[in-house]
Design an enzyme around this catalytic site. Structure first.
Site, PDB file in Angstrom:
ATOM      1  N   HIS A  46      -7.250  10.049  -2.695  1.00  0.00           N
ATOM      2  CA  HIS A  46      -7.064  10.147  -4.136  1.00  0.00           C
ATOM      3  C   HIS A  46      -7.558  11.490  -4.651  1.00  0.00           C
ATOM      4  CE1 HIS A  46      -6.294   8.042  -7.859  1.00  0.00           C
ATOM      5  NE2 HIS A  46      -7.421   8.505  -8.351  1.00  0.00           N
TER       6      HIS A  46
ATOM      7  N   ASP B 147      11.507  -3.269 -18.598  1.00  0.00           N
ATOM      8  CA  ASP B 147      10.371  -3.613 -19.449  1.00  0.00           C
ATOM      9  C   ASP B 147       9.128  -3.871 -18.577  1.00  0.00           C
ATOM     10  OD1 ASP B 147       8.525  -4.896 -21.100  1.00  0.00           O
ATOM     11  OD2 ASP B 147      10.032  -6.060 -22.168  1.00  0.00           O
TER      12      ASP B 147
ATOM     13  N   GLU C 135      -0.140   8.273 -12.364  1.00  0.00           N
ATOM     14  CA  GLU C 135      -1.303   8.114 -11.475  1.00  0.00           C
ATOM     15  C   GLU C 135      -1.048   8.748 -10.111  1.00  0.00           C
ATOM     16  OE1 GLU C 135      -3.081   4.216 -11.413  1.00  0.00           O
ATOM     17  OE2 GLU C 135      -4.092   4.613  -9.514  1.00  0.00           O
TER      18      GLU C 135
ATOM     19  N   LYS D 120      -3.561  -5.128  -9.549  1.00  0.00           N
ATOM     20  CA  LYS D 120      -3.308  -3.895 -10.323  1.00  0.00           C
ATOM     21  C   LYS D 120      -2.692  -2.848  -9.409  1.00  0.00           C
ATOM     22  CE  LYS D 120      -4.404   0.267 -12.252  1.00  0.00           C
ATOM     23  NZ  LYS D 120      -4.325   1.591 -11.634  1.00  0.00           N
TER      24      LYS D 120
HETATM   25  C1  MEV Z   1      -6.009   1.976  -8.073  1.00  0.00           C
HETATM   26  O1  MEV Z   1      -5.148   2.311  -9.137  1.00  0.00           O
HETATM   27  C2  MEV Z   1      -5.511   0.760  -7.313  1.00  0.00           C
HETATM   28  C3  MEV Z   1      -6.489   0.187  -6.288  1.00  0.00           C
HETATM   29  O2  MEV Z   1      -7.737  -0.066  -6.936  1.00  0.00           O
HETATM   30  C4  MEV Z   1      -5.880  -1.103  -5.796  1.00  0.00           C
HETATM   31  C5  MEV Z   1      -6.819  -1.942  -4.953  1.00  0.00           C
HETATM   32  O3  MEV Z   1      -8.041  -1.870  -5.144  1.00  0.00           O
HETATM   33  O4  MEV Z   1      -6.281  -2.719  -4.144  1.00  0.00           O
HETATM   34  C6  MEV Z   1      -6.743   1.127  -5.159  1.00  0.00           C
END
Ligand code: MEV
Length: 424
Positions: free
Chosen positions: A378, A280, A86, A264
């Site tokens: 991004h 892991d 990513e 996430k």
């Molecule tokens: C993207 O992979 C992760 C984010 O969505 C985390 C977040 O929203 O805090 C940018």
């Protein structure tokens, strides 16, 4: 072209060598010679080794390894290898770390390196009695567990504690035994699973019940890694940014829909280091998410506050079952190199570094989301991927990516049109 009637029942597939397996898959899926060669090229993971790590190997999957710079953890500078597909994940850690470097970076700690194995006992009419009978055997249980792994005991690990609970379930009362075992520099799954399997028949005999599952718990809450850090107001961009970041955290902590995304992002950083070091990822992810829900509602793995001086303080705490010995960590040449780059001497040190990375990741995500949004940063990296997907190669990729960013539309159709223009 794949023949839709081809059979997936390939007798003895696991006994074939890798080239023969590639042939079988190529026949099934209609792969050509170039495809076969691609699969046969296992890069810097020797095919033989890959074949010993998992079953039915036909190839390897390369993932980029980037290095996060600027990290200062417990007073020591570290370069952090991160394996991820990513874009923006490595950059996010670098940015967060740069903004707290002058203020001392991250401080970390750990609750210990203890894992829990569970033994499920059912079919006892007197579960409360059974529970006490098991607890009475503590020293016997210690001897049985430690007898499973004398090397671990020699290294200072082994049985530490016994917990027994009566659990009400849809299938009636069950007696659940927890073996708490210090696994030191091992992630410890093998060690504690062996202990649980060894102990289970004894528990059945002592109680007259039937033991069923004997397996570790990934909710490794005796193995919590912690990190904290303060970002000074002047380094992070002022009170407005700070307050917007705080509001973003409050949202995540109050709402599971947002918390899932917030966590996430944290795991973007954490899993990348876990993977780069051959650990892991699923175990760490399962532990993290279960821990995030420990209060009965899924919430944030981090907490953010304003200090007396008005700076932004962040903390993270989560289970971190990682090791330095065993499995891919010891065998995968890239994992071994990643550990050398990190310069960690123990599983605890590794876990603490990983927690700091998670906090850094969260800082950058909160800041980006609360200010410009994540798409700006991004998209610059994503534009390279889109340029390649549109067919750009070599020297075409960079100018096409820049053009897409300048246009403000990083889309495949736009990339194709612009590539055509670029090529005249
Ligand atoms: C993207 O992979 C992760 C984010 O969505 C985390 C977040 O929203 O805090 C940018």
């Amino acid at each position: 072209m794949q023949d839709p009637t081809a059979s997936s029942r390939i007798a003895g597939f696991h006994k074939l060598g890798i080239p023969q397996r590639i042939d079988a898959v190529a026949r099934f899926a209609g792969l050509d010679d170039a495809d076969r060669q691609h699969l046969a090229d296992t890069g810097n993971l020797p095919a033989d080794l890959a074949g010993h790590l998992i079953e039915n190997v036909i190839g390897t999957m390369n993932i980029p390894v980037g290095v996060a710079t600027n990290m200062k953890i417990d007073g020591r500078d570290r370069l952090i290898p991160m394996a991820t597909e990513e874009s923006s994940v490595v950059a996010a850690v670098c940015n967060a770390a740069r903004q707290c470097y002058e203020n001392g970076g991250f401080t970390t700690s750990m609750s210990g390196t203890q894992m829990i194995a569970q033994i499920q006992l059912a079919g006892v009419p007197d579960p409360e009695h059974a529970r006490i009978r098991i607890l009475e055997r503590r020293e016997e249980i210690r001897a049985l567990c430690d007898g499973c792994d004398p090397v671990l005991v020699r290294l200072g690990g082994g049985f530490r504690d016994l917990e027994v609970r009566v659990l009400g379930t849809r299938g009636g009362a069950m007696v659940i035994t927890h073996l708490v075992v210090d696994t030191r520099d091992a992630m410890g799954a093998n060690a504690v699973n062996t202990m649980a399997e060894t102990l289970a028949p004894h528990i059945a005999a002592w109680t007259g019940g039937q033991t069923n599952l004997r397996i570790l718990s990934n909710l490794a809450d005796r193995r919590l890694a912690r990190a904290r850090c303060v970002w000074r107001l002047q380094d992070l961009g002022g009170a407005e940014v700070r307050d917007a970041m705080l509001a973003a955290y409050h949202f995540a902590d109050a709402d599971p829909y947002r918390a899932a995304t917030h966590n996430k992002g944290i795991m973007n950083g954490i899993s990348a280091v876990v993977l780069a070091t051959g650990n892991d990822t699923r175990a760490v992810e399962a532990g993290a998410h279960a821990y995030a829900a420990r209060g009965g509602r899924y919430a944030s793995l981090t907490a953010w506050e304003v200090t007396h001086g008005g700076d932004l303080a962040g903390v993270i705490e989560l289970p971190m079952a990682v090791g330095l010995i065993g499995g891919a960590t010891k065998l995968h040449p890239t994992a071994r190199l990643a550990l050398r780059i990190l310069g960690v001497a123990s599983a605890e040190e590794l876990a603490r570094v990983i927690a700091a990375v998670g906090l850094a990741q969260n800082f950058s995500a909160l800041k980006a989301l609360a200010t410009t949004g994540i798409q700006k940063g991004h998209m610059a990296l994503h534009a390279h991927n889109i340029a390649m997907m549109a067919g750009a190669t070599g020297d075409e990729i960079e100018p096409l990516a820049r053009r897409l960013v300048a246009l403000g539309t990083v889309r495949i159709d736009v990339a194709q049109a612009e590539l055509a223009v670029l090529r005249g």
